[in-house]
Design an enzyme around this catalytic site. Structure first.
Site, short mmCIF file in Angstrom:
data_model
loop_
_atom_site.label_atom_id
_atom_site.label_comp_id
_atom_site.label_asym_id
_atom_site.label_seq_id
_atom_site.Cartn_x
_atom_site.Cartn_y
_atom_site.Cartn_z
CE LYS A 271 -5.04 -6.40 -6.61
NZ LYS A 271 -3.32 -6.50 -6.21
CG ASP A 276 -1.70 -10.53 -9.51
OD1 ASP A 276 -1.35 -10.50 -10.89
OD2 ASP A 276 -1.62 -9.55 -8.79
CE LYS A 283 0.57 -12.53 -8.49
NZ LYS A 283 1.54 -11.30 -7.41
CG ASP A 295 -5.39 -10.31 -6.84
OD1 ASP A 295 -4.70 -9.67 -5.50
OD2 ASP A 295 -3.98 -9.53 -7.48
CG ASP A 354 3.44 -9.34 -9.43
OD1 ASP A 354 1.84 -9.37 -9.43
OD2 ASP A 354 3.63 -10.27 -9.24
CD GLU A 356 -1.94 -6.93 -9.87
OE1 GLU A 356 -0.78 -6.62 -9.64
OE2 GLU A 356 -3.10 -7.12 -9.62
NE ARG A 358 1.62 -1.17 -5.98
CZ ARG A 358 2.30 -1.39 -5.73
NH1 ARG A 358 3.11 -0.25 -5.62
NH2 ARG A 358 2.64 -2.31 -4.49
N1 BES Z 1 -2.59 -9.42 -5.36
C1 BES Z 1 -0.99 -9.45 -5.19
C2 BES Z 1 -0.32 -9.04 -3.53
C3 BES Z 1 -1.06 -9.88 -2.72
C4 BES Z 1 -0.15 -11.61 -2.23
C5 BES Z 1 -2.05 -10.43 -2.30
C6 BES Z 1 0.04 -11.78 -1.30
C7 BES Z 1 -2.21 -11.87 -2.26
C8 BES Z 1 -1.28 -12.64 -1.69
C9 BES Z 1 -0.10 -8.34 -5.80
O1 BES Z 1 -0.57 -7.75 -6.73
C10 BES Z 1 0.92 -8.53 -5.98
O2 BES Z 1 1.72 -9.07 -6.41
N2 BES Z 1 1.81 -7.46 -5.23
C11 BES Z 1 3.65 -7.57 -5.56
C12 BES Z 1 4.02 -5.93 -5.73
C13 BES Z 1 5.68 -5.86 -6.20
C14 BES Z 1 5.02 -6.35 -7.06
C15 BES Z 1 5.58 -4.44 -5.40
C16 BES Z 1 3.87 -8.24 -4.34
O3 BES Z 1 3.66 -7.52 -3.02
O4 BES Z 1 4.86 -8.31 -4.55
ZN ZN Z 2 -2.46 -8.67 -7.37
ZN ZN Z 3 -0.25 -8.47 -8.63
#
Ligand code: BES
Ligand code: ZN
Ligand code: ZN
Length: 511
Positions: A271, A276, A283, A295, A354, A356, A358
């Site tokens: 990734k 992000d 966010k 990210d 968010d 993204e 995957r």
């Molecule tokens: N980049 C984030 C995940 C993340 C969270 C990385 C904290 C580093 C520290 C990812 O893209 C994301 O936003 N994931 C969401 C998924 C959800 C929307 C299913 C999350 O973890 O809240």
């Molecule tokens: Zn992310």
């Molecule tokens: Zn995200």
């Protein structure tokens, strides 16, 4: 439309990866005696065993200063003449392992923080090979002294310019271990630099330029795919996430081929979300989200690991896909409810912009399955879910996979490198949470087990090839120092991947 990021050109002189400069390299030496240039000498002392003669102190004197030789003990001992001595504890000698030794060396190097040139006396340990000991000492000391600085004026911390490992028995094994440590530490520094670089400084385009330069230097093949190429290839995941951004996406494909007969063939997917923002599902504006420039820590770790394979004479063919873009909101951004078609034709209903990571990785996983010959295994690494961070904290990454022997190889690499990974179950009964009424799947599941449903999403694209997914959302950065990890980007995954790719043997197919 070509929209260069509004102030990227004003930033062009800043180097996103200063660790690559020769001037920031720590010179590693192995010698029988400490060189006169070393202004500080580190001495490892256990809770048992003899004290080094040059210390000129007995245990009683050390104990009076609160130093017993336990792990975590460190004491600066000034001398009337000659270099400063730093004693650092290694605990019970017979119980010392590589991870503890790396930690101890880190503590010593930090205690010697104002010294540019230091020497470390190599402890004589019966149960650990000199090679492993040297590698751990170098990694611990060099990585503990790492700093990412974009300051032009203010006085920064003292860099570690020279590290000498001192042993009366200095020989080939120590030398080899120190060289290995130097290579893996430098890779980690590069991964840290890239993850710490502000997103405007390190766009997907810049990342591709850096990868191209490094590939030439490190004996890798590199191909960079731009928007047009990605469109032709049907990479709707990466393009969908990129749709809101003024910065174009890049897929960076790196290939390492060993000189002789290859043992195995691994594909690595990463990734590379340069920033992000959450996309249209923006966010909140809080401190945690200021870290979303990191990210792309998965892509940083993979690029860094790839740079070492030629020098270390890896016996496996390795193909890496770095999926780079930022995730931004705008009038052109992908919308909630949009359906993306990823490489290979599967459709995904985007119910959360968010989630993204995957999406961009799905394209690369499918491309991996299309390789000829098919890879023996696919590994992916990503800052994928906050859920994984919540579950395992900042020092343990999650691993999930469809093939236990492969997952076991990842876990073993995690143990050897002290980049710990812990397996989460790829529980098939949660798969229905990803069912969509109109597409092949949705991009998020329910509110529980977010790290697992993310894994189940990725599994849809690996076509049954042995695959393991490493979620580094929690381990990619730290706010306060932990032994050899200073605050900021940790570079987690770089050393783990080097170890994994070097040790990889094709797992038997499980049906
Ligand atoms: N980049 C984030 C995940 C993340 C969270 C990385 C904290 C580093 C520290 C990812 O893209 C994301 O936003 N994931 C969401 C998924 C959800 C929307 C299913 C999350 O973890 O809240
Ligand atoms: Zn992310
Ligand atoms: Zn995200």
């Amino acid at each position: 439309m070509d929209h260069p990021s509004f102030h990227a050109s004003a930033q062009a002189s800043s180097d996103p990866a200063p660790s690559l400069l020769d001037t920031s390299k720590t010179k590693i030496v192995v010698a029988k005696t400490a060189p006169s240039s070393a202004t500080c000498i580190g001495l490892a002392i256990g809770t048992d065993g003899e004290l080094p003669r040059e210390l000129g102190l007995d245990r009683e004197a050390l104990a009076a200063a609160g130093f017993e030789g336990k792990l975590g003990d460190v004491q600066v001992v000034p001398q009337a003449k000659g270099p400063l001595l730093v004693v650092f504890g290694i605990g019970k000698r017979g119980e010392l392992d590589v991870s503890k030794l790396r930690d101890a060396a880190a503590l010593c190097a930090r205690a010697a923080g104002t010294h540019e040139k230091i020497a470390l006396a190599v402890p004589d340990l019966k149960h650990l090979s000199p090679e492993l000991v040297a590698q751990a000492l170098v990694e611990g000391a060099v990585l503990a002294r790492y700093q990412y600085l974009l300051k032009a004026t203010a006085k920064g911390p003292t860099p570690l310019r020279e590290l000498t490992l001192v042993s009366e028995k200095a020989g080939e094994e120590l030398k080899r271990g120190s060289e290995l440590g130097s290579v893996t530490a430098r890779a980690t520094q590069l991964a840290r630099d890239l993850a710490e670089a502000p997103a405007t400084l390190l766009s997907a385009r810049r990342m591709a330029e850096i990868a191209e330069a490094l590939a030439t230097e490190c004996g890798l093949d590199v191909e960079v795919f731009d928007e047009k190429a990605l469109l032709e290839m049907g990479c709707g995941g990466l393009l969908g996430v990129n749709a809101g951004s003024v910065e174009p996406p890049r897929m960076i494909k790196l290939t390492y081929r060993p000189k002789g007969q290859a043992t195995g063939n691994v594909s690595v997917v990463a990734k590379g979300i340069m920033f992000d923002s959450g996309g249209l599902g923006l966010k909140p504006n809080d401190l945690v989200h200021a870290t979303m420039k990191g990210d792309m820590s998965g892509a940083a770790a993979v690029l860094a690991a790839m740079t070492t394979l030629r020098a270390l004479d890896c016996k496996n063919v390795v193909t890496a896909y770095l999926m780079c873009t930022d995730n931004m909101p705008s009038g052109t951004a992908m919308k909630l409810g949009d359906v993306l078609t990823v490489r290979g034709g599967k459709t995904v209903e985007v119910i959360n912009t968010d989630a993204e990571g995957r999406l961009v990785m799905a394209d690369a996983l499918v491309l991996s399955t299309e390789q000829n010959p098919r890879p023996d295994a696919i590994i992916d690494i990503a800052t994928l879910t906050g859920a994984c961070q919540r579950a395992l904290g900042l020092l343990t990454a999650g691993v999930l996979g469809n093939h236990q022997p492969l997952v076991d190889q990842v876990i073993a690499s995690g143990q050897r490198t002290d980049e710990q990974v812990w397996q989460l179950p790829l529980e098939k009964r949660y798969r229905k949470e990803l069912d969509s009424n109109l597409a092949d799947l949705k991009n998020v599941g329910g509110e529980n087990a977010g790290a697992i449903t993310a894994g189940l999403f990725l599994e849809e694209f690996v076509d049954g090839i042995p695959w393991a997914h490493i979620d580094i959302a929690g381990t990619a950065r730290l706010d306060s120092a932990e032994t050899w990890r200073p605050p900021g980007a940790t570079g987690f995954g770089a050393r783990l991947l080097v170890d994994f790719l070097m040790a990889f043997t094709p797992p038997a197919q499980v049906h």
